[in-house]
Scaffold this active site. Sequence first.
Site, PDB file in Angstrom:
ATOM      1  N   ARG A 151       0.823  -1.207   0.000  1.00  0.00           N
ATOM      2  CA  ARG A 151       0.000   0.000   0.000  1.00  0.00           C
ATOM      3  C   ARG A 151       0.860   1.261   0.000  1.00  0.00           C
ATOM      4  O   ARG A 151       0.578   2.214  -0.722  1.00  0.00           O
ATOM      5  CB  ARG A 151      -0.949  -0.001   1.203  1.00  0.00           C
ATOM      6  CG  ARG A 151      -2.129  -0.942   1.077  1.00  0.00           C
ATOM      7  CD  ARG A 151      -1.774  -2.417   1.089  1.00  0.00           C
ATOM      8  NE  ARG A 151      -1.088  -2.866   2.300  1.00  0.00           N
ATOM      9  CZ  ARG A 151      -0.423  -4.009   2.416  1.00  0.00           C
ATOM     10  NH1 ARG A 151      -0.303  -4.842   1.396  1.00  0.00           N
ATOM     11  NH2 ARG A 151       0.167  -4.347   3.541  1.00  0.00           N
ATOM     12  N   CYS A 171      -5.434  -2.716   8.497  1.00  0.00           N
ATOM     13  CA  CYS A 171      -4.251  -2.096   7.883  1.00  0.00           C
ATOM     14  C   CYS A 171      -4.580  -0.621   7.732  1.00  0.00           C
ATOM     15  O   CYS A 171      -5.494  -0.259   6.977  1.00  0.00           O
ATOM     16  CB  CYS A 171      -3.960  -2.712   6.510  1.00  0.00           C
ATOM     17  SG  CYS A 171      -2.684  -1.816   5.574  1.00  0.00           S
ATOM     18  N   THR A 203      -2.874   1.872   6.385  1.00  0.00           N
ATOM     19  CA  THR A 203      -2.555   2.464   5.084  1.00  0.00           C
ATOM     20  C   THR A 203      -3.623   2.143   4.048  1.00  0.00           C
ATOM     21  O   THR A 203      -3.952   2.971   3.194  1.00  0.00           O
ATOM     22  CB  THR A 203      -1.176   1.979   4.602  1.00  0.00           C
ATOM     23  OG1 THR A 203      -0.253   2.058   5.690  1.00  0.00           O
ATOM     24  CG2 THR A 203      -0.667   2.830   3.461  1.00  0.00           C
ATOM     25  N   THR A 240       2.908   4.303   8.566  1.00  0.00           N
ATOM     26  CA  THR A 240       3.723   4.141   7.357  1.00  0.00           C
ATOM     27  C   THR A 240       3.841   5.475   6.640  1.00  0.00           C
ATOM     28  O   THR A 240       3.017   6.382   6.819  1.00  0.00           O
ATOM     29  CB  THR A 240       3.087   3.139   6.370  1.00  0.00           C
ATOM     30  OG1 THR A 240       1.851   3.684   5.905  1.00  0.00           O
ATOM     31  CG2 THR A 240       2.880   1.771   6.989  1.00  0.00           C
ATOM     32  N   LYS A 260       7.418  -6.974   9.883  1.00  0.00           N
ATOM     33  CA  LYS A 260       6.910  -7.865   8.828  1.00  0.00           C
ATOM     34  C   LYS A 260       7.867  -9.021   8.581  1.00  0.00           C
ATOM     35  O   LYS A 260       7.452 -10.098   8.151  1.00  0.00           O
ATOM     36  CB  LYS A 260       6.678  -7.085   7.527  1.00  0.00           C
ATOM     37  CG  LYS A 260       5.483  -6.124   7.586  1.00  0.00           C
ATOM     38  CD  LYS A 260       5.294  -5.414   6.245  1.00  0.00           C
ATOM     39  CE  LYS A 260       4.249  -4.307   6.302  1.00  0.00           C
ATOM     40  NZ  LYS A 260       2.878  -4.753   6.493  1.00  0.00           N
ATOM     41  N   CYS A 273      -0.117   2.026  12.574  1.00  0.00           N
ATOM     42  CA  CYS A 273       0.185   0.986  11.584  1.00  0.00           C
ATOM     43  C   CYS A 273       0.029  -0.313  12.351  1.00  0.00           C
ATOM     44  O   CYS A 273       0.525  -0.431  13.480  1.00  0.00           O
ATOM     45  CB  CYS A 273       1.604   1.123  11.046  1.00  0.00           C
ATOM     46  SG  CYS A 273       2.146  -0.339  10.124  1.00  0.00           S
TER      47      CYS A 273
END
Lengths: 236, 236
Positions: free
Chosen positions: A46, A80, A82, A121, A160, A190
Amino acid sequence: MLGVLGGMGPMATVDFMGKVVQNTPAACDQDHIQVVVCMAANIPDRTAAILGEGTDPFPAMRATVRWLETAGATCIAIPCNTAHHWHAALQAETSVRILHIVDAVADTLAGQGGCIGVLATSGTVKAGIYQKRLALRGFSCRTPDAAGQAEVMRAIRLVKAGQLAEATTILRAQAEAMVAAGCRQVVMACTEIPVALATVNGALRSVLVDATEALACACVEACTTGAADPALPLAV
Amino acid sequence: MLGVLGGMGPMATVDFMGKVVQNTPAACDQDHIQVVVCMAANIPDRTAAILGEGTDPFPAMRATVRWLETAGATCIAIPCNTAHHWHAALQAETSVRILHIVDAVADTLAGQGGCIGVLATSGTVKAGIYQKRLALRGFSCRTPDAAGQAEVMRAIRLVKAGQLAEATTILRAQAEAMVAAGCRQVVMACTEIPVALATVNGALRSVLVDATEALACACVEACTTGAADPALPLAV
Protein backbone atom coordinates in the site's frame (compact mmCIF):
# COMPACT_ATOMS: atom_id res chain seq x y z
CA MET A 1 -20.82 -11.80 10.73
CA LEU A 2 -17.56 -9.88 10.66
CA GLY A 3 -15.55 -10.06 7.44
CA VAL A 4 -11.84 -9.28 7.68
CA LEU A 5 -9.80 -8.09 4.72
CA GLY A 6 -6.53 -9.36 6.16
CA GLY A 7 -2.98 -10.21 5.25
CA MET A 8 -1.72 -6.59 5.30
CA GLY A 9 0.43 -7.79 7.00
CA PRO A 10 -0.32 -11.34 8.12
CA MET A 11 0.94 -10.99 11.72
CA ALA A 12 -0.97 -7.73 12.12
CA THR A 13 -4.12 -9.60 11.10
CA VAL A 14 -3.40 -12.26 13.73
CA ASP A 15 -2.89 -9.51 16.32
CA PHE A 16 -6.20 -7.94 15.28
CA MET A 17 -8.03 -11.27 15.49
CA GLY A 18 -6.65 -11.84 18.98
CA LYS A 19 -7.92 -8.42 20.04
CA VAL A 20 -11.37 -9.16 18.60
CA VAL A 21 -11.53 -12.39 20.62
CA GLN A 22 -10.16 -10.79 23.80
CA ASN A 23 -12.64 -7.93 23.61
CA THR A 24 -15.68 -10.16 23.07
CA PRO A 25 -17.72 -10.81 26.21
CA ALA A 26 -17.71 -14.63 26.16
CA ALA A 27 -17.60 -17.54 28.57
CA CYS A 28 -17.47 -20.33 25.97
CA ASP A 29 -16.77 -20.84 22.25
CA GLN A 30 -20.39 -20.39 21.27
CA ASP A 31 -20.54 -16.86 22.78
CA HIS A 32 -18.04 -15.54 20.22
CA ILE A 33 -18.89 -13.69 17.02
CA GLN A 34 -18.79 -15.31 13.61
CA VAL A 35 -15.79 -14.15 11.59
CA VAL A 36 -14.43 -14.88 8.16
CA VAL A 37 -10.86 -13.79 7.59
CA CYS A 38 -9.19 -13.56 4.19
CA MET A 39 -5.42 -13.50 4.55
CA ALA A 40 -5.03 -12.01 1.08
CA ALA A 41 -1.25 -11.93 1.02
CA ASN A 42 -1.26 -11.15 -2.70
CA ILE A 43 -2.38 -7.54 -2.20
CA PRO A 44 0.39 -5.23 -3.43
CA ASP A 45 2.20 -2.96 -0.97
CA ARG A 46 0.00 0.00 0.00
CA THR A 47 2.73 2.47 0.89
CA ALA A 48 4.59 1.83 -2.36
CA ALA A 49 1.40 2.59 -4.31
CA ILE A 50 0.70 5.84 -2.44
CA LEU A 51 4.29 6.96 -3.00
CA GLY A 52 3.88 6.22 -6.72
CA GLU A 53 6.41 3.40 -6.62
CA GLY A 54 4.26 0.27 -6.86
CA THR A 55 1.26 -1.57 -8.24
CA ASP A 56 -2.23 -0.32 -7.39
CA PRO A 57 -3.61 -2.56 -4.61
CA PHE A 58 -7.21 -1.39 -5.12
CA PRO A 59 -8.37 -4.12 -7.55
CA ALA A 60 -7.20 -6.93 -5.23
CA MET A 61 -8.77 -5.24 -2.19
CA ARG A 62 -12.02 -4.65 -4.06
CA ALA A 63 -12.17 -8.29 -5.11
CA THR A 64 -11.70 -9.44 -1.51
CA VAL A 65 -14.31 -7.00 -0.18
CA ARG A 66 -16.81 -8.28 -2.74
CA TRP A 67 -15.93 -11.83 -1.78
CA LEU A 68 -16.52 -11.06 1.91
CA GLU A 69 -19.88 -9.53 1.00
CA THR A 70 -20.84 -12.66 -0.94
CA ALA A 71 -19.71 -14.78 2.00
CA GLY A 72 -22.30 -13.05 4.17
CA ALA A 73 -20.31 -10.43 6.06
CA THR A 74 -22.58 -7.86 7.73
CA CYS A 75 -19.68 -5.56 8.49
CA ILE A 76 -16.11 -5.47 7.23
CA ALA A 77 -12.85 -4.51 8.90
CA ILE A 78 -9.48 -3.81 7.32
CA PRO A 79 -6.69 -4.23 9.88
CA CYS A 80 -4.25 -2.10 7.88
CA ASN A 81 -4.17 1.66 8.43
CA THR A 82 -2.55 2.46 5.08
CA ALA A 83 -5.23 0.53 3.20
CA HIS A 84 -7.74 3.11 4.49
CA HIS A 85 -6.48 5.43 1.76
CA TRP A 86 -8.89 3.38 -0.39
CA HIS A 87 -11.68 3.22 2.25
CA ALA A 88 -14.12 5.51 0.45
CA ALA A 89 -13.48 3.83 -2.90
CA LEU A 90 -14.01 0.37 -1.35
CA GLN A 91 -17.14 1.52 0.50
CA ALA A 92 -18.55 2.72 -2.82
CA GLU A 93 -18.26 -0.86 -4.13
CA THR A 94 -20.34 -2.56 -1.43
CA SER A 95 -23.48 -2.03 0.62
CA VAL A 96 -21.80 -3.69 3.62
CA ARG A 97 -20.49 -1.18 6.15
CA ILE A 98 -16.70 -0.98 6.19
CA LEU A 99 -15.62 0.31 9.60
CA HIS A 100 -13.01 3.09 9.44
CA ILE A 101 -10.00 2.60 11.70
CA VAL A 102 -9.51 6.36 12.28
CA ASP A 103 -13.10 6.74 13.48
CA ALA A 104 -12.50 3.85 15.88
CA VAL A 105 -9.34 5.59 17.15
CA ALA A 106 -11.07 8.97 17.46
CA ASP A 107 -13.76 7.37 19.64
CA THR A 108 -11.07 6.30 22.12
CA LEU A 109 -9.03 9.53 22.30
CA ALA A 110 -9.14 11.37 25.60
CA GLY A 111 -10.48 14.90 25.84
CA GLN A 112 -11.44 17.31 23.11
CA GLY A 113 -8.88 18.42 20.57
CA GLY A 114 -5.16 18.85 21.16
CA CYS A 115 -2.13 17.46 19.38
CA ILE A 116 -1.97 13.73 18.69
CA GLY A 117 1.20 11.94 17.57
CA VAL A 118 0.84 9.53 14.67
CA LEU A 119 3.30 6.68 14.10
CA ALA A 120 2.40 5.24 10.72
CA THR A 121 3.72 4.14 7.36
CA SER A 122 4.99 6.80 4.99
CA GLY A 123 1.98 5.97 2.85
CA THR A 124 -0.47 6.69 5.67
CA VAL A 125 1.36 9.93 6.48
CA LYS A 126 1.60 11.13 2.88
CA ALA A 127 -2.03 10.30 2.15
CA GLY A 128 -3.06 12.29 5.25
CA ILE A 129 -5.35 9.49 6.43
CA TYR A 130 -5.16 10.49 10.09
CA GLN A 131 -4.58 14.21 9.60
CA LYS A 132 -7.76 14.72 7.55
CA ARG A 133 -10.10 12.50 9.56
CA LEU A 134 -8.91 13.52 13.04
CA ALA A 135 -9.18 17.21 12.03
CA LEU A 136 -12.92 16.60 11.55
CA ARG A 137 -13.01 15.63 15.23
CA GLY A 138 -11.01 18.65 16.39
CA PHE A 139 -7.58 17.06 16.78
CA SER A 140 -4.33 18.14 15.16
CA CYS A 141 -1.67 15.58 14.22
CA ARG A 142 2.11 15.48 14.53
CA THR A 143 4.17 13.06 12.46
CA PRO A 144 7.94 12.41 12.67
CA ASP A 145 10.39 14.49 10.62
CA ALA A 146 11.81 12.92 7.45
CA ALA A 147 14.62 11.06 9.23
CA GLY A 148 12.28 9.85 11.96
CA GLN A 149 9.68 8.72 9.41
CA ALA A 150 12.35 6.72 7.58
CA GLU A 151 13.18 5.00 10.87
CA VAL A 152 9.50 4.22 11.50
CA MET A 153 9.24 2.62 8.04
CA ARG A 154 12.37 0.59 8.71
CA ALA A 155 10.87 -0.65 11.99
CA ILE A 156 7.60 -1.62 10.29
CA ARG A 157 9.50 -3.68 7.71
CA LEU A 158 11.45 -5.36 10.53
CA VAL A 159 8.14 -6.44 12.14
CA LYS A 160 6.91 -7.86 8.83
CA ALA A 161 10.15 -9.84 8.63
CA GLY A 162 9.73 -11.09 12.22
CA GLN A 163 12.60 -9.06 13.74
CA LEU A 164 10.79 -7.53 16.70
CA ALA A 165 13.60 -6.52 19.06
CA GLU A 166 15.19 -3.84 16.85
CA ALA A 167 11.76 -2.60 15.76
CA THR A 168 10.76 -2.11 19.40
CA THR A 169 13.83 0.03 20.10
CA ILE A 170 13.24 2.27 17.08
CA LEU A 171 9.53 2.76 17.70
CA ARG A 172 9.88 3.44 21.42
CA ALA A 173 12.36 6.24 20.64
CA GLN A 174 10.05 7.79 18.05
CA ALA A 175 7.05 7.64 20.40
CA GLU A 176 9.06 9.24 23.21
CA ALA A 177 10.15 12.02 20.84
CA MET A 178 6.50 12.80 20.09
CA VAL A 179 5.61 13.01 23.76
CA ALA A 180 8.61 15.32 24.29
CA ALA A 181 7.29 17.48 21.44
CA GLY A 182 3.99 17.96 23.27
CA CYS A 183 1.69 15.20 22.00
CA ARG A 184 -0.86 14.16 24.61
CA GLN A 185 -1.33 10.76 23.05
CA VAL A 186 0.50 8.79 20.35
CA VAL A 187 -1.45 6.59 17.98
CA MET A 188 0.19 3.35 16.88
CA ALA A 189 -1.31 3.90 13.45
CA CYS A 190 0.19 0.99 11.58
CA THR A 191 -0.98 -2.50 12.55
CA GLU A 192 2.61 -3.74 12.81
CA ILE A 193 3.46 -1.18 15.52
CA PRO A 194 1.40 -2.57 18.44
CA VAL A 195 3.04 -5.94 17.75
CA ALA A 196 6.47 -4.33 18.31
CA LEU A 197 5.40 -2.15 21.25
CA ALA A 198 3.44 -4.86 23.10
CA THR A 199 6.20 -5.09 25.73
CA VAL A 200 6.43 -1.34 26.47
CA ASN A 201 5.37 -0.43 30.00
CA GLY A 202 5.39 2.62 32.26
CA ALA A 203 4.49 6.19 31.41
CA LEU A 204 4.82 5.69 27.66
CA ARG A 205 2.26 2.84 27.71
CA SER A 206 -0.38 5.16 29.17
CA VAL A 207 -0.20 7.56 26.21
CA LEU A 208 -0.03 4.95 23.44
CA VAL A 209 -3.28 4.40 21.54
CA ASP A 210 -3.59 1.04 19.79
CA ALA A 211 -5.44 1.57 16.51
CA THR A 212 -5.72 -2.20 16.05
CA GLU A 213 -7.45 -2.63 19.39
CA ALA A 214 -9.72 0.36 18.74
CA LEU A 215 -10.83 -1.23 15.45
CA ALA A 216 -11.30 -4.62 17.15
CA CYS A 217 -13.54 -3.09 19.84
CA ALA A 218 -15.58 -1.25 17.20
CA CYS A 219 -16.05 -4.56 15.35
CA VAL A 220 -17.20 -6.41 18.46
CA GLU A 221 -19.67 -3.62 19.20
CA ALA A 222 -20.97 -3.64 15.62
CA CYS A 223 -21.40 -7.44 15.64
CA THR A 224 -22.90 -7.86 19.11
CA THR A 225 -25.56 -5.18 18.93
CA GLY A 226 -28.72 -5.31 16.85
CA ALA A 227 -30.05 -8.40 15.11
CA ALA A 228 -28.40 -11.76 15.60
CA ASP A 229 -25.94 -12.77 12.93
CA PRO A 230 -26.92 -15.54 10.56
CA ALA A 231 -25.08 -18.73 11.44
CA LEU A 232 -22.47 -20.32 9.25
CA PRO A 233 -22.57 -22.04 6.74
CA LEU A 234 -22.25 -18.91 4.69
CA ALA A 235 -24.46 -17.88 1.87
CA VAL A 236 -22.16 -18.81 -1.01
CA MET B 1 -4.60 -21.82 -0.33
CA LEU B 2 -5.02 -22.98 3.25
CA GLY B 3 -8.57 -23.24 4.57
CA VAL B 4 -9.01 -23.14 8.33
CA LEU B 5 -12.05 -24.58 10.08
CA GLY B 6 -11.66 -22.37 13.12
CA GLY B 7 -13.50 -21.06 16.14
CA MET B 8 -13.00 -24.19 18.26
CA GLY B 9 -12.11 -22.17 20.29
CA PRO B 10 -11.57 -18.72 18.88
CA MET B 11 -8.36 -17.89 20.77
CA ALA B 12 -6.90 -21.27 19.83
CA THR B 13 -7.54 -20.40 16.19
CA VAL B 14 -5.74 -17.09 16.66
CA ASP B 15 -2.80 -18.94 18.28
CA PHE B 16 -2.75 -21.36 15.33
CA MET B 17 -2.81 -18.52 12.80
CA GLY B 18 0.09 -16.83 14.55
CA LYS B 19 2.07 -20.07 14.37
CA VAL B 20 1.31 -20.41 10.66
CA VAL B 21 2.62 -16.89 10.04
CA GLN B 22 5.68 -17.34 12.28
CA ASN B 23 6.63 -20.60 10.61
CA THR B 24 6.32 -19.25 7.06
CA PRO B 25 9.65 -18.26 5.49
CA ALA B 26 8.82 -14.66 4.54
CA ALA B 27 10.51 -11.27 4.33
CA CYS B 28 7.43 -9.27 3.34
CA ASP B 29 3.64 -9.57 3.24
CA GLN B 30 3.61 -10.97 -0.28
CA ASP B 31 5.79 -13.96 0.73
CA HIS B 32 3.04 -15.35 2.99
CA ILE B 33 0.56 -18.06 2.09
CA GLN B 34 -3.04 -17.36 1.22
CA VAL B 35 -5.38 -18.35 4.03
CA VAL B 36 -9.12 -18.24 4.55
CA VAL B 37 -10.24 -18.69 8.13
CA CYS B 38 -13.80 -19.42 9.20
CA MET B 39 -14.30 -18.62 12.86
CA ALA B 40 -17.39 -20.83 13.03
CA ALA B 41 -18.27 -20.14 16.64
CA ASN B 42 -21.66 -21.80 16.19
CA ILE B 43 -20.20 -25.32 16.12
CA PRO B 44 -21.53 -27.24 19.14
CA ASP B 45 -19.12 -28.41 21.85
CA ARG B 46 -17.10 -31.41 20.66
CA THR B 47 -16.36 -32.98 24.04
CA ALA B 48 -20.00 -32.82 25.10
CA ALA B 49 -20.99 -34.65 21.93
CA ILE B 50 -18.39 -37.42 22.38
CA LEU B 51 -19.50 -37.89 25.99
CA GLY B 52 -23.11 -38.20 24.78
CA GLU B 53 -24.16 -34.99 26.49
CA GLY B 54 -24.54 -32.53 23.62
CA THR B 55 -25.57 -31.74 20.07
CA ASP B 56 -23.72 -33.42 17.18
CA PRO B 57 -21.21 -30.88 15.78
CA PHE B 58 -20.66 -32.85 12.56
CA PRO B 59 -23.28 -31.11 10.36
CA ALA B 60 -21.89 -27.65 11.16
CA MET B 61 -18.30 -28.80 10.60
CA ARG B 62 -19.23 -30.50 7.32
CA ALA B 63 -20.96 -27.32 6.10
CA THR B 64 -17.87 -25.26 6.87
CA VAL B 65 -15.51 -27.77 5.23
CA ARG B 66 -17.64 -27.71 2.08
CA TRP B 67 -17.65 -23.92 2.19
CA LEU B 68 -13.84 -23.85 2.46
CA GLU B 69 -13.65 -26.21 -0.52
CA THR B 70 -15.93 -23.92 -2.55
CA ALA B 71 -13.81 -20.96 -1.50
CA GLY B 72 -10.81 -22.58 -3.16
CA ALA B 73 -8.91 -24.19 -0.30
CA THR B 74 -6.28 -26.66 -1.52
CA CYS B 75 -5.74 -28.06 1.95
CA ILE B 76 -7.73 -27.72 5.15
CA ALA B 77 -6.66 -27.56 8.79
CA ILE B 78 -8.78 -27.92 11.90
CA PRO B 79 -7.05 -26.31 14.89
CA CYS B 80 -9.07 -28.33 17.42
CA ASN B 81 -7.79 -31.73 18.52
CA THR B 82 -11.18 -33.00 19.71
CA ALA B 83 -12.79 -32.19 16.35
CA HIS B 84 -10.46 -34.82 14.83
CA HIS B 85 -12.87 -37.45 16.14
CA TRP B 86 -14.80 -36.53 12.97
CA HIS B 87 -11.71 -36.28 10.72
CA ALA B 88 -12.41 -39.41 8.67
CA ALA B 89 -16.08 -38.53 8.29
CA LEU B 90 -15.20 -34.99 7.18
CA GLN B 91 -12.50 -36.23 4.79
CA ALA B 92 -15.11 -38.49 3.20
CA GLU B 93 -17.14 -35.36 2.33
CA THR B 94 -14.44 -33.50 0.39
CA SER B 95 -11.69 -34.14 -2.13
CA VAL B 96 -9.54 -31.47 -0.45
CA ARG B 97 -6.91 -32.95 1.86
CA ILE B 98 -7.68 -32.35 5.54
CA LEU B 99 -4.40 -32.50 7.46
CA HIS B 100 -4.57 -34.64 10.63
CA ILE B 101 -3.19 -33.00 13.76
CA VAL B 102 -1.98 -36.31 15.28
CA ASP B 103 0.02 -37.11 12.14
CA ALA B 104 1.63 -33.66 12.40
CA VAL B 105 2.47 -34.34 16.07
CA ALA B 106 3.84 -37.82 15.33
CA ASP B 107 6.18 -36.33 12.72
CA THR B 108 7.73 -34.14 15.42
CA LEU B 109 8.12 -36.72 18.23
CA ALA B 110 11.66 -37.67 19.14
CA GLY B 111 12.89 -41.24 18.79
CA GLN B 112 10.98 -44.39 18.02
CA GLY B 113 8.21 -45.56 20.35
CA GLY B 114 8.04 -45.05 24.10
CA CYS B 115 5.40 -43.53 26.33
CA ILE B 116 3.94 -40.15 25.41
CA GLY B 117 1.81 -38.07 27.78
CA VAL B 118 -1.36 -36.58 26.35
CA LEU B 119 -3.04 -33.54 27.88
CA ALA B 120 -6.35 -33.20 26.08
CA THR B 121 -10.07 -32.72 26.49
CA SER B 122 -12.07 -35.58 27.98
CA GLY B 123 -13.61 -35.95 24.52
CA THR B 124 -10.23 -36.42 22.85
CA VAL B 125 -9.19 -38.92 25.54
CA LYS B 126 -12.44 -40.89 25.47
CA ALA B 127 -12.51 -41.03 21.67
CA GLY B 128 -8.92 -42.38 21.72
CA ILE B 129 -7.86 -39.89 19.03
CA TYR B 130 -4.20 -39.87 20.09
CA GLN B 131 -4.04 -43.41 21.49
CA LYS B 132 -5.17 -45.06 18.24
CA ARG B 133 -3.20 -42.93 15.79
CA LEU B 134 0.06 -42.79 17.78
CA ALA B 135 -0.09 -46.59 18.29
CA LEU B 136 0.16 -46.91 14.49
CA ARG B 137 3.49 -45.09 14.78
CA GLY B 138 4.77 -47.27 17.65
CA PHE B 139 4.06 -44.92 20.58
CA SER B 140 2.01 -45.68 23.68
CA CYS B 141 -0.02 -42.93 25.42
CA ARG B 142 -0.57 -41.99 29.04
CA THR B 143 -3.50 -39.80 30.03
CA PRO B 144 -4.28 -38.36 33.51
CA ASP B 145 -6.36 -40.33 36.02
CA ALA B 146 -10.02 -39.34 36.43
CA ALA B 147 -9.33 -36.57 38.94
CA GLY B 148 -6.43 -35.22 36.85
CA GLN B 149 -8.52 -35.32 33.68
CA ALA B 150 -11.28 -33.32 35.39
CA GLU B 151 -8.67 -30.72 36.31
CA VAL B 152 -7.40 -30.57 32.71
CA MET B 153 -10.96 -29.98 31.47
CA ARG B 154 -11.44 -27.24 34.05
CA ALA B 155 -8.23 -25.56 32.88
CA ILE B 156 -9.31 -25.74 29.23
CA ARG B 157 -12.61 -24.03 30.05
CA LEU B 158 -10.70 -21.34 31.98
CA VAL B 159 -8.67 -20.60 28.82
CA LYS B 160 -11.83 -20.35 26.74
CA ALA B 161 -13.15 -17.85 29.30
CA GLY B 162 -9.90 -15.86 29.19
CA GLN B 163 -8.67 -16.80 32.69
CA LEU B 164 -5.13 -17.87 31.86
CA ALA B 165 -3.29 -17.68 35.18
CA GLU B 166 -5.20 -20.42 37.00
CA ALA B 167 -5.23 -22.58 33.86
CA THR B 168 -1.43 -22.35 33.65
CA THR B 169 -1.01 -23.56 37.24
CA ILE B 170 -3.30 -26.55 36.72
CA LEU B 171 -1.79 -27.63 33.42
CA ARG B 172 1.80 -27.27 34.56
CA ALA B 173 1.10 -29.60 37.51
CA GLN B 174 -0.55 -32.19 35.24
CA ALA B 175 2.33 -32.07 32.76
CA GLU B 176 4.88 -32.49 35.55
CA ALA B 177 2.95 -35.48 36.90
CA MET B 178 3.20 -37.17 33.49
CA VAL B 179 6.94 -36.61 33.32
CA ALA B 180 7.26 -38.05 36.84
CA ALA B 181 5.28 -41.08 35.65
CA GLY B 182 7.84 -41.78 32.94
CA CYS B 183 6.59 -39.94 29.84
CA ARG B 184 9.44 -38.84 27.58
CA GLN B 185 7.36 -36.12 25.99
CA VAL B 186 3.99 -34.55 26.80
CA VAL B 187 1.71 -33.45 23.97
CA MET B 188 -0.37 -30.32 24.53
CA ALA B 189 -3.19 -32.01 22.66
CA CYS B 190 -5.89 -29.40 23.04
CA THR B 191 -5.43 -26.11 21.21
CA GLU B 192 -6.24 -24.13 24.37
CA ILE B 193 -3.32 -25.70 26.28
CA PRO B 194 -0.35 -24.09 24.46
CA VAL B 195 -2.05 -20.73 25.05
CA ALA B 196 -1.97 -21.40 28.81
CA LEU B 197 1.53 -22.95 28.86
CA ALA B 198 3.17 -20.33 26.61
CA THR B 199 5.01 -18.87 29.61
CA VAL B 200 6.44 -22.20 30.91
CA ASN B 201 10.24 -22.40 30.73
CA GLY B 202 13.00 -24.71 31.91
CA ALA B 203 13.10 -28.50 31.82
CA LEU B 204 9.36 -28.89 31.35
CA ARG B 205 9.39 -26.70 28.21
CA SER B 206 11.85 -29.07 26.52
CA VAL B 207 9.47 -32.06 26.80
CA LEU B 208 6.27 -30.24 25.84
CA VAL B 209 5.07 -30.88 22.28
CA ASP B 210 2.79 -28.20 20.84
CA ALA B 211 0.18 -29.89 18.66
CA THR B 212 -0.97 -26.50 17.37
CA GLU B 213 2.51 -25.61 16.18
CA ALA B 214 3.00 -29.06 14.65
CA LEU B 215 -0.19 -28.61 12.63
CA ALA B 216 0.83 -25.07 11.63
CA CYS B 217 4.20 -26.31 10.33
CA ALA B 218 2.51 -29.12 8.39
CA CYS B 219 0.18 -26.55 6.80
CA VAL B 220 3.03 -24.26 5.77
CA GLU B 221 4.84 -27.22 4.24
CA ALA B 222 1.71 -28.35 2.40
CA CYS B 223 1.07 -24.85 1.03
CA THR B 224 4.63 -23.89 0.07
CA THR B 225 5.60 -27.03 -1.82
CA GLY B 226 4.30 -28.05 -5.22
CA ALA B 227 2.31 -25.83 -7.55
CA ALA B 228 1.72 -22.19 -6.71
CA ASP B 229 -1.60 -21.43 -5.07
CA PRO B 230 -4.20 -19.60 -7.09
CA ALA B 231 -4.36 -15.98 -5.99
CA LEU B 232 -7.35 -14.47 -4.27
CA PRO B 233 -10.07 -13.48 -5.20
CA LEU B 234 -11.47 -16.91 -4.47
CA ALA B 235 -13.46 -19.03 -6.82
CA VAL B 236 -16.90 -18.39 -5.36
